[in-house]
Design a protein around this motif. Structure first.
Motif, PDB file in Angstrom:
ATOM      1  N   THR A 196      -2.858   7.263  20.365  1.00 58.57           N
ATOM      2  CA  THR A 196      -1.701   6.834  19.578  1.00 58.57           C
ATOM      3  C   THR A 196      -2.153   6.038  18.362  1.00 58.57           C
ATOM      4  O   THR A 196      -3.118   5.278  18.429  1.00 58.57           O
ATOM      5  CB  THR A 196      -0.747   5.961  20.415  1.00 58.57           C
ATOM      6  OG1 THR A 196      -1.466   4.821  20.920  1.00 58.57           O
ATOM      7  CG2 THR A 196      -0.172   6.743  21.579  1.00 58.57           C
ATOM      8  N   ILE A 197      -1.461   6.250  17.259  1.00 56.10           N
ATOM      9  CA  ILE A 197      -1.664   5.463  16.046  1.00 56.10           C
ATOM     10  C   ILE A 197      -0.377   4.682  15.825  1.00 56.10           C
ATOM     11  O   ILE A 197       0.673   5.277  15.575  1.00 56.10           O
ATOM     12  CB  ILE A 197      -1.960   6.366  14.832  1.00 56.10           C
ATOM     13  CG1 ILE A 197      -3.201   7.223  15.104  1.00 56.10           C
ATOM     14  CG2 ILE A 197      -2.150   5.536  13.573  1.00 56.10           C
ATOM     15  CD1 ILE A 197      -3.486   8.244  14.015  1.00 56.10           C
ATOM     16  N   MET A 213      -5.307  13.404   7.811  1.00 59.68           N
ATOM     17  CA  MET A 213      -6.736  13.492   7.523  1.00 59.68           C
ATOM     18  C   MET A 213      -7.517  13.888   8.771  1.00 59.68           C
ATOM     19  O   MET A 213      -8.443  14.718   8.712  1.00 59.68           O
ATOM     20  CB  MET A 213      -7.230  12.145   6.989  1.00 59.68           C
ATOM     21  CG  MET A 213      -6.708  11.798   5.601  1.00 59.68           C
ATOM     22  SD  MET A 213      -7.124  10.094   5.110  1.00 59.68           S
ATOM     23  CE  MET A 213      -8.909  10.165   5.070  1.00 59.68           C
ATOM     24  N   VAL A 214      -7.154  13.304   9.908  1.00 53.87           N
ATOM     25  CA  VAL A 214      -7.800  13.650  11.177  1.00 53.87           C
ATOM     26  C   VAL A 214      -7.544  15.119  11.513  1.00 53.87           C
ATOM     27  O   VAL A 214      -8.461  15.860  11.895  1.00 53.87           O
ATOM     28  CB  VAL A 214      -7.296  12.739  12.308  1.00 53.87           C
ATOM     29  CG1 VAL A 214      -7.745  13.256  13.666  1.00 53.87           C
ATOM     30  CG2 VAL A 214      -7.777  11.303  12.101  1.00 53.87           C
ATOM     31  N   TYR A 215      -6.293  15.536  11.368  1.00 52.89           N
ATOM     32  CA  TYR A 215      -5.921  16.917  11.700  1.00 52.89           C
ATOM     33  C   TYR A 215      -6.735  17.923  10.879  1.00 52.89           C
ATOM     34  O   TYR A 215      -7.260  18.908  11.417  1.00 52.89           O
ATOM     35  CB  TYR A 215      -4.430  17.111  11.460  1.00 52.89           C
ATOM     36  CG  TYR A 215      -3.921  18.486  11.798  1.00 52.89           C
ATOM     37  CD1 TYR A 215      -3.823  18.905  13.120  1.00 52.89           C
ATOM     38  CD2 TYR A 215      -3.524  19.370  10.795  1.00 52.89           C
ATOM     39  CE1 TYR A 215      -3.348  20.172  13.437  1.00 52.89           C
ATOM     40  CE2 TYR A 215      -3.056  20.634  11.105  1.00 52.89           C
ATOM     41  CZ  TYR A 215      -2.965  21.033  12.420  1.00 52.89           C
ATOM     42  OH  TYR A 215      -2.499  22.287  12.725  1.00 52.89           O
ATOM     43  N   LEU A 252       0.841  -1.182   0.000  1.00 48.56           N
ATOM     44  CA  LEU A 252       0.000   0.000   0.000  1.00 48.56           C
ATOM     45  C   LEU A 252       0.878   1.234   0.000  1.00 48.56           C
ATOM     46  O   LEU A 252       1.802   1.363   0.790  1.00 48.56           O
ATOM     47  CB  LEU A 252      -0.885   0.009   1.257  1.00 48.56           C
ATOM     48  CG  LEU A 252      -1.718   1.258   1.501  1.00 48.56           C
ATOM     49  CD1 LEU A 252      -2.805   1.351   0.438  1.00 48.56           C
ATOM     50  CD2 LEU A 252      -2.354   1.200   2.882  1.00 48.56           C
ATOM     51  N   ARG A 253       0.612   2.169  -0.894  1.00 45.59           N
ATOM     52  CA  ARG A 253       1.413   3.376  -0.986  1.00 45.59           C
ATOM     53  C   ARG A 253       1.083   4.292   0.168  1.00 45.59           C
ATOM     54  O   ARG A 253      -0.069   4.624   0.398  1.00 45.59           O
ATOM     55  CB  ARG A 253       1.116   4.085  -2.311  1.00 45.59           C
ATOM     56  CG  ARG A 253       1.913   5.362  -2.511  1.00 45.59           C
ATOM     57  CD  ARG A 253       1.590   5.940  -3.876  1.00 45.59           C
ATOM     58  NE  ARG A 253       2.356   7.127  -4.120  1.00 45.59           N
ATOM     59  CZ  ARG A 253       1.977   8.345  -3.758  1.00 45.59           C
ATOM     60  NH1 ARG A 253       0.852   8.498  -3.120  1.00 45.59           N
ATOM     61  NH2 ARG A 253       2.719   9.401  -4.019  1.00 45.59           N
ATOM     62  N   ARG A 254       2.102   4.738   0.875  1.00 45.09           N
ATOM     63  CA  ARG A 254       1.886   5.709   1.946  1.00 45.09           C
ATOM     64  C   ARG A 254       2.015   7.100   1.359  1.00 45.09           C
ATOM     65  O   ARG A 254       3.084   7.509   0.934  1.00 45.09           O
ATOM     66  CB  ARG A 254       2.915   5.533   3.060  1.00 45.09           C
ATOM     67  CG  ARG A 254       2.606   6.422   4.263  1.00 45.09           C
ATOM     68  CD  ARG A 254       3.788   6.677   5.138  1.00 45.09           C
ATOM     69  NE  ARG A 254       4.251   5.478   5.771  1.00 45.09           N
ATOM     70  CZ  ARG A 254       5.266   5.470   6.647  1.00 45.09           C
ATOM     71  NH1 ARG A 254       5.882   6.584   6.953  1.00 45.09           N
ATOM     72  NH2 ARG A 254       5.685   4.353   7.185  1.00 45.09           N
ATOM     73  N   GLY A 273       0.237   3.734   6.438  1.00 48.12           N
ATOM     74  CA  GLY A 273      -0.502   4.966   6.198  1.00 48.12           C
ATOM     75  C   GLY A 273      -0.812   5.744   7.461  1.00 48.12           C
ATOM     76  O   GLY A 273      -1.787   6.493   7.514  1.00 48.12           O
ATOM     77  N   LYS A 274       0.033   5.594   8.497  1.00 51.57           N
ATOM     78  CA  LYS A 274      -0.221   6.289   9.767  1.00 51.57           C
ATOM     79  C   LYS A 274      -0.180   7.805   9.574  1.00 51.57           C
ATOM     80  O   LYS A 274      -1.021   8.533  10.109  1.00 51.57           O
ATOM     81  CB  LYS A 274       0.827   5.843  10.808  1.00 51.57           C
ATOM     82  CG  LYS A 274       0.807   4.359  11.118  1.00 51.57           C
ATOM     83  CD  LYS A 274       1.772   3.993  12.224  1.00 51.57           C
ATOM     84  CE  LYS A 274       3.220   4.249  11.851  1.00 51.57           C
ATOM     85  NZ  LYS A 274       3.655   3.392  10.716  1.00 51.57           N
TER      86      LYS A 274
END
Length: 297
Positions: A199-200, A214-216, A160-162, A207-208
């Motif tokens: 924490t993530i 996105m959250v920010y 998966l591309r980050r 994709g962290k």
């Protein structure tokens, strides 16, 4: 498999060279060196993986080291884009208040805003170069040979591309909506008056950074103070605290004493609702030794 990660990172380096060709300067030479050296090392991956499958612990260790440095390269490129995007937005915000010089920066494509990020990227690539040189030399000791024929039927899965801050388009991202909504819901919980820490976590490439950004973007308007900063594996706590204060206050703190910086940060935020997102944190000591005192409820 290490080859999957290496292929992915080579693609990111190639994209960086194309997109930032005019602005990387001497750092561009370091990016190209890393790309070239990774391409050379890639020739040895088939034989190393074959030996690993046969139980060769040395080959497995070599592959693990290569995979780790590939993730480190990915993090370095992502951090670069995070910082230039953050600086670009800062200049745009300031230019609405101050015409003249800052406005000219915007017209010139924000080239000067990339300088700190370029310096940081160059320093990180210098360290990465040393690691890659060691990995390249150790293949001789591990008796790893190049260009062995790949076994029939073997397939390579692309990861998966980050995405970076610069190229994140939420309309094109699949699979993050549920996670984003869950985190946003927790952050918007006004029934929790005390400090809350979320924490993530997960391995590189999941994709962290994309999720955090996105959250920010979704919740920043709900907070009196809000910043998102990259940390990286090697950080200076004084510089980090100063950067946090600078972005929160809009001016640099006068002190270099870590105790004073912690006190100033605590005083600034003690009566406000704030959001601080720190990306690419490697060690819990950052929280235990510094931030939990500054952000104490």
């Amino acid at each position: 498999m290490a080859e999957t990660v290496v292929n992915f990172v080579l693609g990111k380096l190639g994209d960086m060279i194309v997109k930032e060709a005019q602005s990387l300067g001497q750092v561009g030479d370091k990016v190209k060196w890393v790309e070239t050296e990774l391409t050379r090392i890639k020739c040895y991956l088939t034989d190393a993986d074959s030996k690993r499958r046969k139980g060769d612990a040395r080959a497995e260790n070599w592959l693990n080291e290569l995979r780790d440095v590939a993730y480190r390269i990915e993090d370095a490129t992502d951090t670069f884009y995070v910082e230039i995007e953050d600086n670009r937005q800062g200049v745009e915000g300031s230019s609405h208040k101050h015409r003249g010089f800052l406005a000219k920066l915007k017209r010139f494509g924000h080239k000067t805003t990339k300088l700190p990020a370029l310096c940081k990227l160059g320093t990180e690539l210098d360290d990465i170069k040393k690691v890659l040189e060691g990995i390249s030399k150790s293949k001789v000791d591990y008796d790893i040979d190049p260009l062995q024929e790949r076994g029939k039927g073997e397939t390579v899965l692309m990861p998966l591309r980050r995405a970076t801050y610069q190229d994140v388009d939420e309309t094109e991202i699949v699979g993050f909506d549920a996670d984003k909504n869950n985190v946003c819901k927790l952050l918007r919980d006004t029934e929790t008056p005390r400090r809350a820490v979320l924490t993530i976590v997960g391995p590189g490439g999941l994709g962290k950074t994309t999720l955090a950004h996105m959250v920010y973007k979704s919740v920043q308007a709900d907070f009196s103070f809000h910043i998102m900063l990259p940390v990286s594996q090697q950080y200076n706590p004084i510089n980090l605290l100063r950067k946090m204060l600078t972005k929160l206050k809009g001016s640099e703190p006068s002190t270099q004493e870590i105790g004073d910086l912690i006190s100033e940060l605590k005083d600034l935020l003690s009566s406000e609702r704030y959001l601080i997102i720190l990306d690419d944190v490697w060690v819990i000591d950052l929280w235990n030794q510094y931030l939990k005192h500054a952000l104490r409820a």
